[in-house]
Design a protein around this motif. Structure first.
Motif, short mmCIF file in Angstrom:
data_model
loop_
_atom_site.label_atom_id
_atom_site.label_comp_id
_atom_site.label_asym_id
_atom_site.label_seq_id
_atom_site.Cartn_x
_atom_site.Cartn_y
_atom_site.Cartn_z
N ALA A 61 0.70 -1.19 0.13
CA ALA A 61 0.10 0.05 -0.09
C ALA A 61 1.10 1.31 -0.09
O ALA A 61 0.50 2.16 -0.81
CB ALA A 61 -0.75 -0.05 1.20
N ILE A 62 2.15 1.21 0.72
CA ILE A 62 2.96 2.32 0.87
C ILE A 62 3.49 2.63 -0.59
O ILE A 62 3.71 3.68 -0.89
CB ILE A 62 3.79 2.22 2.11
CG1 ILE A 62 3.02 2.30 3.38
CG2 ILE A 62 4.86 3.27 1.98
CD1 ILE A 62 3.90 1.98 4.50
N ARG A 63 4.02 1.54 -1.25
CA ARG A 63 4.72 1.64 -2.57
C ARG A 63 3.66 2.01 -3.58
O ARG A 63 4.16 2.77 -4.43
CB ARG A 63 5.16 0.13 -2.71
CG ARG A 63 6.47 -0.11 -2.08
CD ARG A 63 7.30 -1.47 -2.77
NE ARG A 63 6.47 -2.40 -2.75
CZ ARG A 63 6.32 -3.48 -2.00
NH1 ARG A 63 7.04 -3.53 -0.94
NH2 ARG A 63 5.53 -4.51 -2.10
N ALA A 64 2.41 1.70 -3.45
CA ALA A 64 1.45 2.14 -4.29
C ALA A 64 1.19 3.72 -4.03
O ALA A 64 0.86 4.44 -5.16
CB ALA A 64 -0.08 1.65 -3.96
N GLY A 65 1.55 4.40 -3.01
CA GLY A 65 1.54 5.87 -2.75
C GLY A 65 2.96 6.46 -2.94
O GLY A 65 2.93 7.63 -3.09
N GLY A 66 3.97 5.48 -3.72
CA GLY A 66 5.06 6.09 -4.30
C GLY A 66 6.01 6.27 -3.47
O GLY A 66 7.20 6.86 -3.79
N VAL A 67 6.02 5.73 -2.14
CA VAL A 67 7.17 5.64 -1.32
C VAL A 67 7.79 4.17 -1.41
O VAL A 67 6.92 3.12 -1.01
CB VAL A 67 6.85 5.91 -0.01
CG1 VAL A 67 8.14 5.74 1.11
CG2 VAL A 67 6.35 7.25 0.05
N THR A 68 9.14 4.14 -1.65
CA THR A 68 9.81 2.94 -1.40
C THR A 68 9.92 2.39 -0.06
O THR A 68 10.67 2.89 0.64
CB THR A 68 11.11 2.74 -2.36
OG1 THR A 68 10.88 3.39 -3.67
CG2 THR A 68 12.05 1.43 -2.50
N ILE A 69 9.41 1.01 -0.18
CA ILE A 69 9.56 0.42 1.22
C ILE A 69 9.46 -1.04 1.29
O ILE A 69 8.51 -1.54 0.55
CB ILE A 69 8.55 0.84 2.53
CG1 ILE A 69 9.00 0.50 3.87
CG2 ILE A 69 7.08 0.51 2.16
CD1 ILE A 69 8.41 1.62 4.96
N SER A 70 10.24 -2.09 1.89
CA SER A 70 9.83 -3.14 1.72
C SER A 70 9.18 -3.78 3.18
O SER A 70 9.07 -3.26 4.23
CB SER A 70 11.35 -3.99 1.56
OG SER A 70 12.06 -3.90 2.84
#
Length: 152
Positions: free
Chosen positions: A36-45
């Motif tokens: 969900a966070i990646r979909a918002g444009g922030v790279t996180i694993s």
């Protein structure tokens, strides 16, 4: 200073995972939050989120803190300001209580609707519904026990 004021970022993040849940009631997974966070444009694993939750990483970037706060619907200050943490957690408790009441109300409404509809059925059809309900009930009880006992 309260005992909650000195909690780590990991404790606060884990509290959000335990408190903010989707409709199904099960805790969000690290992978779901990361996606969900990646979909918002922030790279996180998901592994980075796991490290934060296990207190193996303690100094996330501001963009990661903001992204996590946005996902859980809390201000970023939740992670740093003890007054904000306390206020947000009180709000989360109130929200949880309200959601539980709504779920209980919805369950009650479902039962009433089923009873009303069943009352309009013939005796034979009501018996079929009861038989089906018995099978579904036994399946759910087996799932709750962790096994899949046969319904018959």
């Amino acid at each position: 200073m309260s005992e909650r004021a000195s909690r780590s970022l990991a404790d606060k993040l884990n509290h959000l995972f335990a408190s903010v849940k989707p409709r199904g009631g099960q805790e969000y997974s690290n992978e779901h939050v990361a996606e969900a966070i990646r979909a918002g444009g922030v790279t996180i694993s998901q592994s980075y989120i796991w490290q934060l939750r296990k207190d193996k990483k303690q100094n996330p970037t501001l963009k990661h803190v903001q992204a996590l706060a946005d996902f859980f619907g809390v201000p970023a200050a939740y992670f740093f300001d003890d007054e904000v943490t306390s206020r947000v957690e009180k709000q989360l408790e109130l929200l949880k209580a309200a959601q539980e009441r709504r779920e209980e109300d919805a369950a009650g409404q479902d039962v009433k609707l089923m009873a009303m509809r069943a009352g309009e059925l013939s005796q034979e059809r009501r018996q079929q519904v009861m038989d089906l309900l018995d099978v579904v009930y036994r399946l759910e009880q087996a799932e709750r026990r962790g096994g899949m006992d046969s319904p018959g």
